[in-house]
Design an enzyme around this catalytic site. Sequence first.
Site, mmCIF file in Angstrom:
data_model
loop_
_atom_site.group_PDB
_atom_site.id
_atom_site.type_symbol
_atom_site.label_atom_id
_atom_site.label_comp_id
_atom_site.label_asym_id
_atom_site.label_seq_id
_atom_site.Cartn_x
_atom_site.Cartn_y
_atom_site.Cartn_z
ATOM 1 N N THR A 1 0.550 4.795 0.814
ATOM 2 C CA THR A 1 0.635 5.772 1.893
ATOM 3 C C THR A 1 0.953 5.102 3.225
ATOM 4 O OG1 THR A 1 -0.983 7.149 0.753
ATOM 5 C CG2 THR A 1 -0.590 7.619 3.087
ATOM 6 N N ASP B 1 -0.874 -0.253 6.360
ATOM 7 C CA ASP B 1 -0.912 0.378 7.682
ATOM 8 C C ASP B 1 -2.258 0.952 8.071
ATOM 9 O OD1 ASP B 1 -1.020 2.589 6.003
ATOM 10 O OD2 ASP B 1 0.155 3.837 7.364
ATOM 11 N N ASP C 1 0.870 -1.163 0.000
ATOM 12 C CA ASP C 1 0.000 0.000 0.000
ATOM 13 C C ASP C 1 0.915 1.223 0.000
ATOM 14 O OD1 ASP C 1 -2.603 1.416 0.432
ATOM 15 O OD2 ASP C 1 -1.554 2.038 2.252
#
Length: 710
Positions: A387, A588, A385
Site C-alpha cells: 500500500t 511509506d 510494501d
Amino acid sequence: MQRNGLRLLHETPVRLRFRLPLLVDPLVDFSWLETWLESLRGVEAVRINRHAASVIFDYDGRTATRSAILARLQGLRRRRIPSGEADPTPATEVAPLIGSLALLVTLPFLPWSTRRLLTFLNISGTLFRGLDTLIHRGIKMEVLDAMAIGLSAGRGEHFTANVTDLLMQLGGYLEHRTERQSDRMLRRLLRPEPGLAWVERGGVLVQVPDDQIQMEERVEVGPGERIPVDGLVLEGTALVNQANITGEPVPVRKEVMDRVIAGTVIEDGRLRIEARHVGDETTTARIARFIGESLHRGSDTQRMADRLADQRVYLTLGTGGLVYALTRDQRRLASVFLVDYSCALKLGTPLAFRSGIYRAASAGILLKGGEAIEHLAEIDTVVFDKTGTLTHSDLEVSDVVVLDSERWSRSRLLAVTASIEEHASHPIAEAIVRKAREEKLNHIDHGEVDYLVAHGMTCPVNGDRLLIGSRHFLEEHHDVRFDGFEATIAALQNEGKTLLYVGTQDEAIGLIALRDTLREDTPAVLAGLRHRGVRHLVMLTGDHRRRADALALELGIDEVFAEQVPEDKARVLEQLRAEGRRVAFVGDGVNDGPALAAADVGIAMSRGTELARATADVVLLEDRLGLLLDAVDISKRTMAMVSTNYRAAIGINTGVMIGAALGWLSPVATAVLHNGTTVGLLVRALRGLDSREPLRSPSAVPPGWNTPRY
C-alpha cells in the site's frame, strides 16, 4: 530599526540587504540560520556575508513578506542560533587563490631573492600544515604535500612550488564549495513549510505563525487546516487525514482525549487542541535534525579511498628514497615527491558522491550520503510494501454488492449513495462519487443530509431514510443488522478491502467495497529493476494471502509475505539478508520503520510518513515510483565514476612517477601532470553525471575496493 543593531542598507522591489552585527561571530551556525530565514513564506533565497555582517534576502516583493522578514530579524538573538564550526566565507577562500595566481603572473619579473621570499610566504600555510600533521597524526597526505612543495622551493623551483600550491588550494576550495552547496540544497529540500495557526490568547483567537505556538496553549483547527502541533484534543470531533504520518488512506476519527500529530490535516469537523510538543520538539523539527546529521555520514568506499591514499604516501616516499639512494639526484627526488596519489583519491571520491547527491536531488530524489549511494548500487533484491508503493493510497470502488435485489439494483444503490456522499469530503466519499461519474449515473434527488462526524450519515430518499456509514453506526445507532451477510463481508475483508455499509431504517440493502489502486508505472518499474540486475522481487503486506498472491501473480513478483505485522516485516528483511542478498526495502508508512531500518538500503515514498522519511536512506520526493529506477541509475553511475577516477588516478600518477624516477620528467612537468590530473578528475566529478553516460561495470579494480556488482 536599531534593535540588535539591525540596519537596512539597501532595498529594491525584490531584494533587501541588512547589516546584522551578531553575524561577525564565527561560531554561528550559518547553514542553520540561512535555512531558518528562508523558511519564511515568500522568501526565495538568503545569503550571509559574515565578514561584512550582512544578510541579503531575495523575496516575492510583497509587503507582508517584507514585514515578516523585518519581524524575524528584529526578534533574532544570538542565544537562539545554534553554534557550529567556524565556516570560512567565499571571500576568505578565494583571496589566497587570487594572491597565488597574481604571484605566478609577476614571478618572472621579480629578482631572485624577492621570488624566494614571496614563494616561502605563499607556501607557508602548506608547510605549517604538513609539520602539524606530522607531529599529531603521523605521515599523511599533508606531510607529502609539504615535502614536495618545500623541496621545490628549496631547490629554487619557485614556479613549480607556487603552481603546486595553487592547484592544491584550488582542489580544496572546489571540494569545500561543493560540499556546502549540496548541504544547503539538501536542507532546503526538506525544510518545513511555514504556516499560520489560530491560538487562544487572552480569551480570544489570534492567528500566529505556527513556530511561535507555546507549550500548553490551545489551538483551534478546522476543516482543510493542518494541525500545527503534537497535542491532546480538548474539545470537538473530526476526521483527520493522517496519510502523511501513518500512511493510512482512510481518515481517522479524533475526539476528546485523543492525541493528534503535527502535520496531519482535518478533513471534516473541528478540534480544540492543547499543545504538548512545539517548535524543536515537533516531528518535523526532529526529522530536520536527522536529515542534517545524515549529510555527514561516511561510506565504506570513501573510507577505503582514504586508507589507500594514506598507503600511497608511503609508496611515494619509499620510491623517492630508493631513487635518491641509487642516483643521488635531488632533481629526480623532487620530481618523485611531487607525485601525490592521495589528492585525487581523497578529494575525488567525496566529490563524486556529492555530485551524485546533487543530481539525484535535482531529479526529485534525496540520497542521504555516500553510504546510501554505495548500497543502492549493489542491490540484488527489492522488497516492496504494497500500500502506497506498488499501489496508490487513493481508494477506488471495487465492488457494489446489493443485499436486497428485489427493491434495489446495483446502479440505483451506487447512484443514490454517491448523490448523498457528494456532500462529504473524505476519500471514501470521493471514490464513490468518482465511480458514479465514471458510470455516468444520474444524480438522485434527496432530502437534507444529517452527518455524524466520523460515523456516517442519514438522508430521506423517496420515502425511505437511507443510512450510510460504518457497520457500528448502522448496527449500534440504528439497529440495522448485517449478521446474515457475514460470509459476503468476510470475503471482501479477506481481500483487504474497506467496506461502506448501506441500509434503510428497516433493513440492510448493500455494501460498497473499496481498495487502493495499482500505480500505472508499477509493471514498468519492476521490469526496469530486473533489467538493472535485480534478481529477486518481494512483496510485504498486511493484506489477506489470497489478495496478495493475486496481485503478485499479476505483477510477476517472485515471493510474497502476506498478513505481516511491522515486527514480522523486519524479520523478513533480516532473513533475506542472512541468505546473502543485498536488500532494498520500499515503504511509506509508520509501520514500515522497522523494515526500513533492517534493510541494506531503505527507500521511502514522497507521500510516506514523516517517520518513514526519517528512517529511510533514500527518499523519493515526488509521488512517482519510477524515480526508484533513476535512483538506481544515479547510484550505479556514481560508483562507476568513483572506480573510473580511481583507475585514472592510479594509472596516470604511476606513469608520471616512472617518468620522474627515470629522469624523463622535470619537477615542473611532474607537478603540472600530477596536479593537472587531480584537477581534471575533480572537475569531472563536479560536472556531475552525464545522463547519456552508459552504465557499465568496471572491469578491474584494486583489491578490497568496494564497487557495485552490476
